[in-house]
Design a protein around this motif. Structure first.
Motif, mmCIF file in Angstrom:
data_model
loop_
_atom_site.group_PDB
_atom_site.id
_atom_site.type_symbol
_atom_site.label_atom_id
_atom_site.label_comp_id
_atom_site.label_asym_id
_atom_site.label_seq_id
_atom_site.Cartn_x
_atom_site.Cartn_y
_atom_site.Cartn_z
ATOM 1 N N ARG A 47 -5.277 28.163 19.928
ATOM 2 C CA ARG A 47 -3.962 27.697 19.926
ATOM 3 C C ARG A 47 -3.939 26.233 19.429
ATOM 4 O O ARG A 47 -2.806 26.004 18.806
ATOM 5 C CB ARG A 47 -3.582 27.690 21.402
ATOM 6 C CG ARG A 47 -3.387 29.084 21.907
ATOM 7 C CD ARG A 47 -2.467 28.897 23.467
ATOM 8 N NE ARG A 47 -2.397 30.406 23.945
ATOM 9 C CZ ARG A 47 -3.239 30.935 24.679
ATOM 10 N NH1 ARG A 47 -4.304 30.313 25.143
ATOM 11 N NH2 ARG A 47 -2.812 32.191 25.090
ATOM 12 N N ASP A 51 -1.559 25.440 16.255
ATOM 13 C CA ASP A 51 -0.550 24.353 16.328
ATOM 14 C C ASP A 51 -0.704 23.112 15.184
ATOM 15 O O ASP A 51 0.074 22.749 14.626
ATOM 16 C CB ASP A 51 -0.591 23.580 17.748
ATOM 17 C CG ASP A 51 -0.066 24.661 18.795
ATOM 18 O OD1 ASP A 51 0.418 25.570 18.491
ATOM 19 O OD2 ASP A 51 -0.340 24.063 19.864
ATOM 20 N N GLU A 55 1.866 22.414 12.239
ATOM 21 C CA GLU A 55 2.212 20.968 12.178
ATOM 22 C C GLU A 55 2.016 20.280 10.680
ATOM 23 O O GLU A 55 2.474 19.605 10.017
ATOM 24 C CB GLU A 55 1.615 19.841 13.149
ATOM 25 C CG GLU A 55 2.132 18.721 13.268
ATOM 26 C CD GLU A 55 1.669 17.783 14.398
ATOM 27 O OE1 GLU A 55 1.748 16.838 14.271
ATOM 28 O OE2 GLU A 55 1.470 18.704 15.368
ATOM 29 N N HIS A 64 2.243 31.358 12.864
ATOM 30 C CA HIS A 64 1.979 30.762 14.269
ATOM 31 C C HIS A 64 2.253 31.593 15.244
ATOM 32 O O HIS A 64 1.456 31.991 16.192
ATOM 33 C CB HIS A 64 2.652 29.582 14.319
ATOM 34 C CG HIS A 64 2.025 28.802 15.567
ATOM 35 N ND1 HIS A 64 2.828 28.955 16.754
ATOM 36 C CD2 HIS A 64 1.298 27.909 15.750
ATOM 37 C CE1 HIS A 64 2.401 28.049 17.619
ATOM 38 N NE2 HIS A 64 1.337 27.617 16.935
ATOM 39 N N THR A 68 -0.702 33.309 17.732
ATOM 40 C CA THR A 68 -0.622 33.050 19.209
ATOM 41 C C THR A 68 -0.496 34.325 19.801
ATOM 42 O O THR A 68 -1.096 34.307 21.017
ATOM 43 C CB THR A 68 0.456 31.958 19.453
ATOM 44 O OG1 THR A 68 0.191 30.949 18.815
ATOM 45 C CG2 THR A 68 0.673 31.567 20.731
#
Length: 82
Positions: A47, A51, A55, A64, A68
């Motif tokens: 995770r 992330d 970003e 994403h 996830t």
């Protein structure tokens, strides 16, 4: 504007790879508690990597979300059902 650099993403990827290796080792000879702990740590590392990739603009929000969601049912890189 991306707020995270690629070196940080690479570091997150290294951390994830290490957690995958720990999980695989636990599967070979760990007790159930050790396996579950290694799996949870691996999922957290995954995770964190996802992330960071989002970003940094390396993946889309849709990618994403899919990645996830996938780690909830299968730990990436192992093919082992959770």
């Amino acid at each position: 504007m991306n707020t995270i650099d690629r070196e940080t993403v690479r570091e997150r990827a290294r951390q994830h790879s290490a957690r995958v290796a720990d999980f695989r080792l636990a599967l070979r000879g760990g007790d159930p508690a050790t396996i579950e702990r290694a799996r949870a740590e691996g999922q957290t590392a995954a995770r964190t990597l996802f992330d960071a990739q989002l970003e940094a603009g390396l993946i889309t929000a849709e990618q994403h979300c899919r990645r996830t969601d996938a780690i909830s049912s299968e730990y990436p890189g192992t093919g082992v059902q959770a």
